[in-house]
Scaffold this motif. Structure first.
Motif, PDB file in Angstrom:
ATOM      1  N   THR A  46       0.808  -1.217   0.000  1.00  0.00           N
ATOM      2  CA  THR A  46       0.000   0.000   0.000  1.00  0.00           C
ATOM      3  C   THR A  46       0.840   1.265   0.000  1.00  0.00           C
ATOM      4  O   THR A  46       1.838   1.356   0.712  1.00  0.00           O
ATOM      5  CB  THR A  46      -0.930   0.004   1.234  1.00  0.00           C
ATOM      6  OG1 THR A  46      -1.767  -1.154   1.162  1.00  0.00           O
ATOM      7  CG2 THR A  46      -1.776   1.247   1.303  1.00  0.00           C
ATOM      8  N   THR A  47       0.396   2.260  -0.776  1.00  0.00           N
ATOM      9  CA  THR A  47       0.965   3.601  -0.750  1.00  0.00           C
ATOM     10  C   THR A  47      -0.059   4.541  -0.133  1.00  0.00           C
ATOM     11  O   THR A  47      -1.219   4.554  -0.548  1.00  0.00           O
ATOM     12  CB  THR A  47       1.319   4.088  -2.166  1.00  0.00           C
ATOM     13  OG1 THR A  47       2.317   3.220  -2.712  1.00  0.00           O
ATOM     14  CG2 THR A  47       1.846   5.522  -2.135  1.00  0.00           C
ATOM     15  N   ILE A  48       0.384   5.301   0.871  1.00  0.00           N
ATOM     16  CA  ILE A  48      -0.477   6.301   1.507  1.00  0.00           C
ATOM     17  C   ILE A  48       0.050   7.678   1.117  1.00  0.00           C
ATOM     18  O   ILE A  48       1.216   7.992   1.338  1.00  0.00           O
ATOM     19  CB  ILE A  48      -0.502   6.134   3.035  1.00  0.00           C
ATOM     20  CG1 ILE A  48      -1.120   4.783   3.392  1.00  0.00           C
ATOM     21  CG2 ILE A  48      -1.264   7.288   3.688  1.00  0.00           C
ATOM     22  CD1 ILE A  48      -1.180   4.484   4.858  1.00  0.00           C
ATOM     23  N   THR A  49      -0.823   8.481   0.516  1.00  0.00           N
ATOM     24  CA  THR A  49      -0.471   9.820   0.075  1.00  0.00           C
ATOM     25  C   THR A  49      -1.008  10.826   1.075  1.00  0.00           C
ATOM     26  O   THR A  49      -2.202  10.836   1.390  1.00  0.00           O
ATOM     27  CB  THR A  49      -1.049  10.103  -1.326  1.00  0.00           C
ATOM     28  OG1 THR A  49      -0.550   9.107  -2.225  1.00  0.00           O
ATOM     29  CG2 THR A  49      -0.657  11.487  -1.810  1.00  0.00           C
ATOM     30  N   LEU A  50      -0.122  11.673   1.574  1.00  0.00           N
ATOM     31  CA  LEU A  50      -0.494  12.678   2.568  1.00  0.00           C
ATOM     32  C   LEU A  50      -0.828  14.001   1.895  1.00  0.00           C
ATOM     33  O   LEU A  50      -0.341  14.288   0.795  1.00  0.00           O
ATOM     34  CB  LEU A  50       0.655  12.877   3.564  1.00  0.00           C
ATOM     35  CG  LEU A  50       1.056  11.620   4.336  1.00  0.00           C
ATOM     36  CD1 LEU A  50       2.249  11.916   5.231  1.00  0.00           C
ATOM     37  CD2 LEU A  50      -0.106  11.095   5.153  1.00  0.00           C
ATOM     38  N   PRO A  51      -1.650  14.830   2.551  1.00  0.00           N
ATOM     39  CA  PRO A  51      -1.989  16.134   1.963  1.00  0.00           C
ATOM     40  C   PRO A  51      -0.808  17.099   2.027  1.00  0.00           C
ATOM     41  O   PRO A  51       0.107  16.923   2.838  1.00  0.00           O
ATOM     42  CB  PRO A  51      -3.138  16.623   2.852  1.00  0.00           C
ATOM     43  CG  PRO A  51      -2.907  15.956   4.171  1.00  0.00           C
ATOM     44  CD  PRO A  51      -2.301  14.619   3.844  1.00  0.00           C
TER      45      PRO A  51
END
Length: 117
Positions: A46-51
């Motif tokens: 999984t890749t989690i993209t932050l704001p």
């Protein structure tokens, strides 16, 4: 509802934050319009993209592992971890890692609240 209003020195007691928990997947984009406490369940690496960093923002990301999956954080050079080291995920089925983030308008500072819950 209050929108874009300044509160000076308020006292808030016994409040509850909304837990945003979308369907499991292999990618997750943190959108603070969904709330500041978010839980995501992996079903693959999984890749989690932050704001983008916004001065004064803070939020929590809980990652529940749906298997032995790797975790990648997308935040570029503005994502800073304690001692410059990205935490190693627990990556065990059913376990939860909790990460906290604070922003200053330039950088996002991440830390591990706790792992292997």
């Amino acid at each position: 509802p209050l929108t874009n209003q300044a509160l000076t020195n308020p006292t808030v007691t016994n409040y509850v934050e909304t837990l945003y928990a979308p369907a499991a997947g292999s990618s997750f984009t943190v959108s603070l319009t969904n709330g500041t406490v978010q839980r995501f369940t992996t079903n693959a690496n999984t890749t989690i993209t932050l704001p983008a960093s916004s001065a004064g923002k803070s939020f929590i990301v809980m990652v529940q592992y749906g298997g032995a999956h790797t975790l990648t954080w997308s935040g570029g050079s503005t994502l800073k971890w304690n001692a410059g080291v990205t935490p190693t995920p627990t990556s065990a089925n059913g376990k939860i890692d909790i990460f906290t983030f604070f922003q200053d308008g330039t950088n996002t500072y991440g830390s591990t609240f706790g792992q292997n819950f």
